[in-house]
Design an enzyme around this catalytic site. Structure first.
Site, PDB file in Angstrom:
ATOM      1  N   ARG A 119     100.191  -9.177 -29.433  1.00 58.81           N
ATOM      2  CA  ARG A 119      99.921  -8.173 -28.408  1.00 58.81           C
ATOM      3  C   ARG A 119     100.446  -8.617 -27.041  1.00 58.81           C
ATOM      4  NH1 ARG A 119      96.243  -8.220 -25.014  1.00 58.81           N
ATOM      5  NH2 ARG A 119      94.858  -9.614 -26.141  1.00 58.81           N
ATOM      6  N   SER A 149      96.633  -1.892 -28.383  1.00 57.96           N
ATOM      7  CA  SER A 149      95.485  -2.365 -29.154  1.00 57.96           C
ATOM      8  C   SER A 149      96.007  -3.300 -30.228  1.00 57.96           C
ATOM      9  CB  SER A 149      94.774  -1.145 -29.737  1.00 57.96           C
ATOM     10  OG  SER A 149      93.864  -1.528 -30.730  1.00 57.96           O
ATOM     11  N   LYS A 208      90.840   1.402 -20.584  1.00 58.43           N
ATOM     12  CA  LYS A 208      91.056  -0.041 -20.722  1.00 58.43           C
ATOM     13  C   LYS A 208      90.392  -0.693 -19.517  1.00 58.43           C
ATOM     14  CE  LYS A 208      93.802  -3.271 -22.881  1.00 58.43           C
ATOM     15  NZ  LYS A 208      94.281  -3.309 -24.249  1.00 58.43           N
ATOM     16  N   SER A 255      88.780  -0.032 -24.605  1.00 55.48           N
ATOM     17  CA  SER A 255      89.088  -1.405 -24.997  1.00 55.48           C
ATOM     18  C   SER A 255      89.134  -2.241 -23.731  1.00 55.48           C
ATOM     19  CB  SER A 255      90.409  -1.472 -25.759  1.00 55.48           C
ATOM     20  OG  SER A 255      91.438  -0.902 -25.003  1.00 55.48           O
ATOM     21  N   SER A 256      89.022  -3.540 -23.890  1.00 54.63           N
ATOM     22  CA  SER A 256      88.944  -4.385 -22.710  1.00 54.63           C
ATOM     23  C   SER A 256      90.050  -5.421 -22.741  1.00 54.63           C
ATOM     24  CB  SER A 256      87.584  -5.073 -22.628  1.00 54.63           C
ATOM     25  OG  SER A 256      87.251  -5.642 -23.856  1.00 54.63           O
ATOM     26  N   LYS A 271      88.098  -2.936 -39.034  1.00 58.57           N
ATOM     27  CA  LYS A 271      89.232  -2.218 -38.464  1.00 58.57           C
ATOM     28  C   LYS A 271      90.107  -1.641 -39.586  1.00 58.57           C
ATOM     29  CE  LYS A 271      91.056  -4.410 -34.924  1.00 58.57           C
ATOM     30  NZ  LYS A 271      91.910  -5.353 -34.142  1.00 58.57           N
ATOM     31  N   SER A 295      91.573   1.683 -33.686  1.00 59.52           N
ATOM     32  CA  SER A 295      91.075   0.426 -33.144  1.00 59.52           C
ATOM     33  C   SER A 295      89.622   0.281 -33.565  1.00 59.52           C
ATOM     34  CB  SER A 295      91.219   0.383 -31.623  1.00 59.52           C
ATOM     35  OG  SER A 295      90.256   1.206 -31.013  1.00 59.52           O
TER      36      SER A 295
END
Lengths: 367, 367, 367, 367
Positions: C54, C85, C168, C242-243, C324, C343
């Site tokens: 990623r 993701s 995000k 998402s973080s 997932k 995700s």
């Protein structure tokens, strides 16, 4: 005067259900129903909270012990302490160690003469711990109380004489969390693993702080819920704790700490403090036969630096297994044998100083 | 008379794309476009065949080197050898080591006088290896040929002077298997992992046998397709091989082998053989600054016994990571530092004797 | 009157650094520097917080976009939203989707006539979030504010018209925790993973509650630090969060929720709500060509029961990957294709109802 | 005339040692010592070759069955077939299914009238298989022989009437490999895992080819050692095989195959072929109560493409677990329940066509 005679016999296990080593000890009379006080071992399996290797070993060992003692398996816990630590990654041989204790008559003058100290064992149970106390002051205080009882049982009054306190405390389960929350209580964590915010490590660390409190390593005034797994300056040098079952204690002589994660010299120091001699980094061969057993923690350091260099262990997907395995290697590379009790894999702990770990050795006295 | 002056600089990397250490070496003039002969390192990531940490590092390092040399990245391989080994589980610090070589004029009599041997480096490429040769005699013979070339390039004639041969050979990929089978050829394995029947280990082991053949460690007459990963009595004590790219060589002075998986004394012997002194199991502190670098394999033993006791490493789900990590601990616990080149994790190998491993150290000469 | 024309192009990626699909879109004029508003994709790799696949994709895509837009990579974030993701376990094809937006003139009467609603997109950044706010009310309120901005940017006033909010947000890192604690602040967790008490899931869930607050799904009065990851009755049906990076938004039309973890009918409902027709459980083949993309979460249920039967997913060592992957299968088995944005893997979430998950589909209007 | 009456009862298990469901069946008279012919189930645990959850379940179930039958546990295998498949990742509920068989008198004319075919069961053991035969023609032929015996035991003569052959064959172990090699024999693999060149998959696949040979799905003339795990055009549509214990058989009615890894329609076809009706992709609710059990394989495709798009499953570190889990989801999402028998995770197989898998359903006849 009566004094303890304590012995410890290490039996490798070929499967989680292998009781042949214990049976041989029983057949030879080395362990007897009235002398067996503890079974302490490493079982093969995943080491996770649903490690079926450990669960199976537990069931089978309790059945065997029940038969040996002539009591139902459910009664065994009242007489014999069980400490089974799951997971033998790397170079840790699955094994069970039987600890026996007898009271023998010794001449008073010998006791008075301040003879070299010998191995003694004490044990104790604690009051019940509800799930809302796990990883918090409630658990810390109850473990401290039980540690005092175990010292009394061992006949010890000076905390300096305590070299190892093995504690097994209840952790949290899906069911016990539900129970606590249904009564309007909170719990310390919803994570059942041994990850950095896992219920398992909170329980282990509250237990370690309980031992530290009982032995005066940490003053009670500095303890509170909020220091657990936050203030790493508070720790015990002799507490080896695990969570999952009931609380129990045992003490064994001879310990030291490693100053960081790769400190083989710390391991040698533990062996030296128990009376072993080294030559060129390895134990003297003649001496090695006197080494009965080694107990060591292998907690992963909370920092990503060792001696100034970055490591990536904290990020490893399987850091729990690797961290435990590395402790096994550190000990085996010094003792030259793999039948060591090494538990760990959690990140940071109040068991031992920040970055370092506890090592305790049982060595037969010379001559 | 001309002689080699070889130097090796170790740069920790903060991420797979961190070239700041190399840049600092370039800025200070320690490495120059015409002296840089190899980049050898450990990159963080999974260590698997699709380890994106290693792939990214490879791309970035080639780009950096291309700029440094003033040539396109695709030309870099002709001038500088790349050996990147993926995966730093446990206590292995991600790092890149730059190797430089200069030819300097030395008085003839000094050479004649049989002065202490010094570090020399040779390199060579091999003929192309089609997929059907991977892990078989074709690969063994081509690696043997290249090993001879590299010795010549290093100015060595006596195999006894060769202490480390690092080889990178092609393994198999989905595409190359398809290519071979479309031409009616078979391949040695359909398993692309480093498992016991994986293409990766077959390639590594054929390369090791190629080195062994070139150096006379194993007679050519005892070699055939069917001994690869079957006859463990055939091995090299100096070959460190990995698969994935093109074939390349480098030699470094000072080595030993461990006799089994927990043999810290074997690691100390490698350091001793390169001139380091020990005291009580640890290197003398003054001496430690002379230790430039350690290269070690950490192959998992094929047996489930170490010194007579069973271990479960062969059954560990993450044995590949754990096996590599344990080698890192064994070396770090002896050297007291974590910037070591340790590759491994595969089960059994012709790199080193059965159960044992290769360790090579580069130490700066005294005074 | 001006109206948005939004399009979405899905490009499979052959490696994390593969920009060939985007380049082809650019070459064909389908995406232009002034129409490209977002890149949303799934990248191959471990999916963990140190997933180098990623990270590499992120670096390469920002470089490509910078070149495409004629600005430095560091400026790209101001113009194009990135949502990458990590992790494609199972049947999720690595891909990047380019979202474009143009403002086109449409006759006023057409707008008034209440024509079928079409895809519109809005985006916004939020105020900076210090580490002590992560997973807490500070983060919730800032995400709520940004959600309002994004709605305005999209030209939406009715929350019912919002079908997907992708957010995000920053999570915690070793460095940011150290920063907060050095200023005397606490942080929500020391666990950097996506485990049940991990910083990653606290950040994701605070963001989801922020969206829920902005859209009126959850009243602000019921929100506080202590409900995050404790009160599962509070949730958003449209937030996918998402973080790891900066906060960003995008909205897409057509969604539904699954009622439990194996609810394929919930997936079909999402597709139906976006206008797709089904026959015998599979999309009508003619219709399938109109399906542009599917976005789905695959959060693991907090319970160990599905429809009354126990499952062991909560105990799986690799539950994060498996959870997932299972979402990928649920969607692929309904749509018959694998290029879906899925995700998940975290346990429990305020994204979707307890046990269920969010599914959103983009379908081209008929005729 | 005598005819079989076969029934199948599915009992969820709360732990690997949970026999309460079986005990309830025994107490209610649904299973009797002389009608119980097989126990087939999924056990929780790692699913690896040293899965202690499966081993413990095996020990406990044999003990229970021994008591139920009034014979020693070691004699149980002669009377009752055990097929325990380890590992329940994802949405597979641990369970044990008891299969009973009675011979009942039916009027001859009813038999003659060609009534709808009903579930029948046959079983057989095979000759011993030495380790050198594992994964090779020796094993193929012995499984073929046993398949013929099992058909005779079931009263079947037409291979078309065989819908499921469950086979358990011996794999290789460290000990059996040593045994073979000490006698100068080679073995098919040294990899004990279920990886692509693992002994486990060679054994499974030789068994599948044995069934295919017995049923005429593959002509004997096309079989040889070298086609096993190389020629994927040879396969059985009804063989579900696993390795680890003794060889055993059972047949159940109603099957189909999936055409690729995400083919939910293939699962529905299996249920349809057994008489279930569907509405909008889900089984008719009234009909669902007639669904007794589903048996499915979940073999990972050998290709990295599904319907033209790349997936990375072959590269996933935990592909074995994920592959098995995905099959569980595919079946559960169609049947709406999680108590399905799903084994798999291996890459490629002669069980089912390339890329596809076998699904068999047991459905109670209407009315």
């Amino acid at each position: 005067m009566k004094a303890q005679r304590v012995e410890l016999f290490v039996c490798p296990m070929a499967t989680p259900a292998d009781t042949s080593g214990l049976q041989a000890l029983a057949d030879s009379g080395k362990i007897k129903p009235d002398t067996l006080v503890a079974l302490v071992g490493k079982t093969e399996g995943t080491g996770a909270h649903d490690d079926w290797g450990r669960v199976w070993a537990d069931v089978v060992l309790r059945e065997w012990t029940g038969k040996f003692l002539g009591i139902p398996p459910s009664e065994v816990a009242k007489q014999v302490i069980f400490v089974l630590s799951g997971g033998c990654p790397g170079v840790i041989t699955p094994h069970i160690a039987a600890v026996t204790r007898e009271w023998v008559e010794v001449p008073d003058k010998e006791v008075d003469a301040g003879r070299e100290k010998r191995l003694v064992v004490g044990r104790a149970g604690s009051e019940p711990m509800p799930p809302e106390e796990v990883g918090r002051m409630g658990q810390i205080r109850k473990v401290a109380g039980a540690t005092h009882q175990a010292m009394a049982d061992a006949g010890l009054t000076d905390p300096e004489d305590v070299h190892l306190v093995m504690v097994k405390v209840p952790g949290l389960t899906t069911a016990s969390i539900k129970d606590a929350e249904s009564r309007g209580k909170t719990v310390v964590s919803h994570d059942l693993t041994f990850g950095p915010e896992g219920a398992g490590v909170y329980a282990n660390d509250a237990a370690a702080l309980g031992v530290a409190m009982a032995l005066g390593e940490v003053p009670e005034s500095s303890l509170s819920d909020s220091v657990v797994r936050r203030n790493w300056d508070l720790y015990s040098e002799v507490a080896m704790t695990s969570s999952g079952g009931e609380k129990r204690h045992g003490e064994v002589i001879g310990h030291a700490i490693t100053r960081d994660f790769i400190d083989a010299e710390g391991v040698r120091n533990a062996l030296r403090s128990a009376g072993l001699r080294f030559k060129d980094g390895l134990p003297d061969e003649a001496d090695l036969s006197r080494l009965i057993h080694v107990f060591a923690k292998s907690v992963i350091p909370g920092s990503d630096q060792i001696r100034g260099q970055r490591i990536t262990l904290l990020d490893d997907a399987d850091a729990y297994q690797i961290g435990k395995a590395l402790g096994g290697m550190l000990v085996a590379s010094v003792t030259g044998r793999t039948t060591n009790y090494v538990s760990g894999g959690e990140r940071n702990s109040h068991q031992g100083p920040p970055g370092g770990n506890i090592v305790a050795a049982v060595v037969r006295a010379d001559g």
